[in-house]
Scaffold this active site. Structure first.
Site, mmCIF file in Angstrom:
data_model
loop_
_atom_site.group_PDB
_atom_site.id
_atom_site.type_symbol
_atom_site.label_atom_id
_atom_site.label_comp_id
_atom_site.label_asym_id
_atom_site.label_seq_id
_atom_site.Cartn_x
_atom_site.Cartn_y
_atom_site.Cartn_z
ATOM 1 N N PHE A 129 0.821 -1.217 0.000
ATOM 2 C CA PHE A 129 0.000 0.000 0.000
ATOM 3 C C PHE A 129 0.860 1.275 0.000
ATOM 4 C CE2 PHE A 129 -4.457 -1.619 1.584
ATOM 5 C CZ PHE A 129 -4.614 -2.292 0.386
ATOM 6 N N ASP A 147 -0.697 -9.698 -4.051
ATOM 7 C CA ASP A 147 0.535 -8.950 -4.381
ATOM 8 C C ASP A 147 0.157 -7.618 -5.041
ATOM 9 O OD1 ASP A 147 3.140 -8.197 -4.564
ATOM 10 O OD2 ASP A 147 3.776 -9.802 -5.902
HETATM 11 O O1 DOR Z 1 6.313 -7.140 -9.014
HETATM 12 C C1 DOR Z 1 6.589 -6.863 -7.850
HETATM 13 N N1 DOR Z 1 6.240 -5.684 -7.316
HETATM 14 N N2 DOR Z 1 7.246 -7.746 -7.124
HETATM 15 C C2 DOR Z 1 7.768 -7.424 -5.923
HETATM 16 O O2 DOR Z 1 8.439 -8.223 -5.349
HETATM 17 C C3 DOR Z 1 7.560 -6.089 -5.340
HETATM 18 C C4 DOR Z 1 6.384 -5.438 -5.931
HETATM 19 C C5 DOR Z 1 6.373 -3.952 -5.663
HETATM 20 O O3 DOR Z 1 6.502 -3.564 -4.509
HETATM 21 O O4 DOR Z 1 6.241 -3.182 -6.613
HETATM 22 ZN ZN ZN Z 2 4.920 -8.379 -3.291
#
Ligand code: DOR
Ligand code: ZN
Length: 387
Positions: free
Chosen positions: A45, A294
């Site tokens: 976030f 994610d």
């Molecule tokens: O694609 C990703 N975005 N993988 C990650 O490990 C971190 C995340 C991000 O915080 O943007």
């Molecule tokens: Zn992540």
């Protein structure tokens, strides 16, 4: 008190639902499915430091629209959540933003391990949901790419009985491939650079560490058959290893690069259609324990940049449940399994107390996702155009 009659429950029964508040809209139970408030064990976030991508005012609205009442936020912020003081500062910021949103979102925080903050872990251990380790670099500065630091953090987690969540991609393989393909501009190369081998090598390292230290380990965003086979074997040996996958690996694959370019660049990257099919099997047979969104928003401008500059990550918290319900409607997953993945498994794995949160889903409202509907601050979704 509001009463709604004839609501569908996950077991297929119809039931009367009582809501503590007065709901000032007409709710027709015949259209509704009731679920427990979902738990998203993996969101970014972006507070503090990257509020132009997301914040907790927008994030909590996106969470509730997606059916989630609890989220676990990651530490790769600016600055990263790697000290006791920064953890407290972050909690203060989050509390004030949630208050502004007027939404009762519950949250827990992962604490970032780096190579120099081992003594901070003892200070925060009662306040965190677990330790996050980046074995390969991603968004932000957090990185633990040497085996001696990994041993050190596992020893501390064992001492304080903490869970470790791992971004398992091998940094050395990624670096070598980045160098090798430095002149490539096609986004497909992202999947070649962050190869299956990079994921497999890191997961193998994690399994060896769990054998030594017995620490409960949560491997984030599994995307390949090879990782799943390793995890299945480790589980069969009785190791406390748990596995997450994410909606993008289930609903997208690398064929989409030609349409969406940087808007489907994430770490780990998208894989082949075959890998995607295998993930669905693992979702249904129990090798995968959870689906984390994610949720990792970046702005449209940031995502329009060329391969070498485009940041990795896609939003997902408000589309995960709708996509999974579409999969249920198509007979690809059972509702009972969906609830294990999105609710009871994360609850058990992280020992969360039960709560009374309910989600009501209008299952007659079957429609296309669009960027405009998104509550997330970034206002786009890689799933737009899907049902
Ligand atoms: O694609 C990703 N975005 N993988 C990650 O490990 C971190 C995340 C991000 O915080 O943007
Ligand atoms: Zn992540």
């Amino acid at each position: 008190m509001t009463t709604i009659t004839n609501v569908l429950t996950p077991t297929g029964m119809r039931q009367e639902i009582h809501i503590n508040d007065n709901v000032d809209m007409h709710l027709d139970g015949n259209k509704l499915l009731v679920l427990p408030g979902l738990i998203d064990p993996h969101v970014h976030f972006r507070v503090p430091g990257m509020e132009h991508k997301e914040d907790w005012v927008h994030g909590s609205k996106a969470a509730f629209r997606g059916g989630y009442s609890t989220v676990f936020d990651m530490p790769n912020t600016k600055p990263a959540t790697t000290t006791h003081e920064r953890l407290l500062d972050k909690m203060n910021l989050i509390d004030s933003q949630i208050a502004m949103s007027h939404l009762p979102l519950k949250y827990r925080l992962f604490f970032g391990a780096d190579k120099n903050n081992f003594n901070e872990i003892e200070k925060v251990r009662d306040k965190i949901i677990g330790i996050k380790v980046f074995m390969g670099a991603s968004t932000g500065e957090l990185l633990m790419d040497d085996i001696s630091s990994l041993h050190a953090v596992y020893a501390i987690a064992a001492k304080f009985n903490l869970i470790i969540a791992l971004h398992a991609e091998d940094e050395l393989i990624i670096k070598e491939n980045t160098h090798k393909y430095a002149n490539e501009t096609d986004f497909r190369y992202h999947s070649i650079i962050r190869s299956v081998d990079a994921a497999v090598r890191a997961v193998s390292t994690v399994i060896a560490l769990v054998k030594t230290y017995g620490v409960k380990s949560y491997i984030l965003h599994l995307s390949t058959r090879e990782e799943i086979d390793l995890v299945e074997k480790a589980k069969a040996e009785g190791l406390p290893i748990f596995a997450e996958t994410c909606p993008h690996y289930l609903f997208l694959n690398e064929n989409i690069y030609d349409n969406l370019h940087g808007f489907v660049k994430m770490n780990p990257p998208l894989r082949s259609q075959e890998q995607q099919d295998y993930l669905w099997q693992a979702v249904n047979n129990g090798v995968i324990d959870t689906i984390g969104s994610d949720h990792a928003p970046h702005t449209i401008n940031e995502k329009e940049q060329p391969l070498c500059k485009c940041p990795s990550g896609v939003p997902g918290i408000e589309t995960t449940l709708p996509l999974m319900l579409t999969a249920w409607r198509e007979g690809r997953v059972k509702l009972s399994r969906l609830l294990e993945l999105l609710h009871s498994n994360p609850q058990k794995l992280f020992s969360l107390p039960a709560n009374d949160d309910l989600v009501l889903v209008d299952i007659k409202n079957y429609r296309e996702l669009t960027d405009e509907q998104m509550a997330s601050k970034c206002k786009w979704s890689p799933f737009s155009g899907m049902n």
